[in-house]
Design a protein around this motif. Structure first.
Motif: not given
Length: 181
Positions: A58, A86, A88-93, A115-116, A137
């Motif tokens: 991540g 990964d 984005p690793n939870s920072l997808s925007t 996941a994101t 994506s």
């Protein structure tokens, strides 16, 4: 690192590197299993951020979203050694940017879904070479923008997921290999 350091050659990380904001990389910053940074290094114009963790990694402070210069903005990026990055690793925007070339080796993958899934593009100012897998994506705007050539190896896997590939270089750009976009 408690004081600023500029390093050439290869810096290999098998564990954490604290205060990475004090590091300027003019060679290769090499992430292996267990490697990570606390803080964000600065990359020189000939540097490479290399992931070879042998599993899913991540992305963290070594490559920041929405940055186009300074700390956390890599030059070249290589993914190898049976590694899945990964991104984005939870920072997808927010978009991710890099100043140089992207290389995904034959046994590795760059994942913008996961996941994101990203809802912003990846900007590669140099060329993108895929010998392994590039998975865009599954969400709107999770595209890739490439300023150099687009090179697909014979065994490469490109999963566009109905996302765009934009070639926006200022000069002639070359597309090599089987690419469906």
């Amino acid at each position: 690192l408690n004081v600023p350091r500029t390093l050439a050659g290869t810096v290999t990380l098998f564990s954490g590197l604290n205060n990475a904001g004090n590091l300027t990389v003019n060679g290769i910053l090499d992430f292996w299993t267990g490697g990570f940074v606390a803080g964000s290094p600065t990359y020189g114009p000939a540097s490479t951020l290399r992931y070879q963790t042998g599993g899913t990694y991540g992305r963290a402070g070594e490559w920041l979203p929405n940055i186009t210069s300074g700390a956390g903005y890599p030059n070249n990026v290589t993914i190898q050694g049976n590694t899945t990055l990964d991104l984005p690793n939870s920072l997808s925007t927010q978009p991710f940017n890099m100043a140089g070339d992207l290389l995904i080796e034959s046994d590795s993958k760059l994942q913008m879904a996961g996941a994101t899934p990203m809802t912003a593009p990846l900007h590669v100012l140099g060329s993108a070479t895929m010998l392994g897998t590039l998975e865009l994506s599954t969400q709107p705007n999770g595209d890739i923008v490439v300023g150099g050539g687009w090179n697909m190896g014979a065994s490469a896997i490109f999963t566009p997921n109905n996302r765009k590939v934009t070639l926006n270089g200022s000069g002639a750009q070359t597309v090599v290999g089987n690419s469906n976009f």
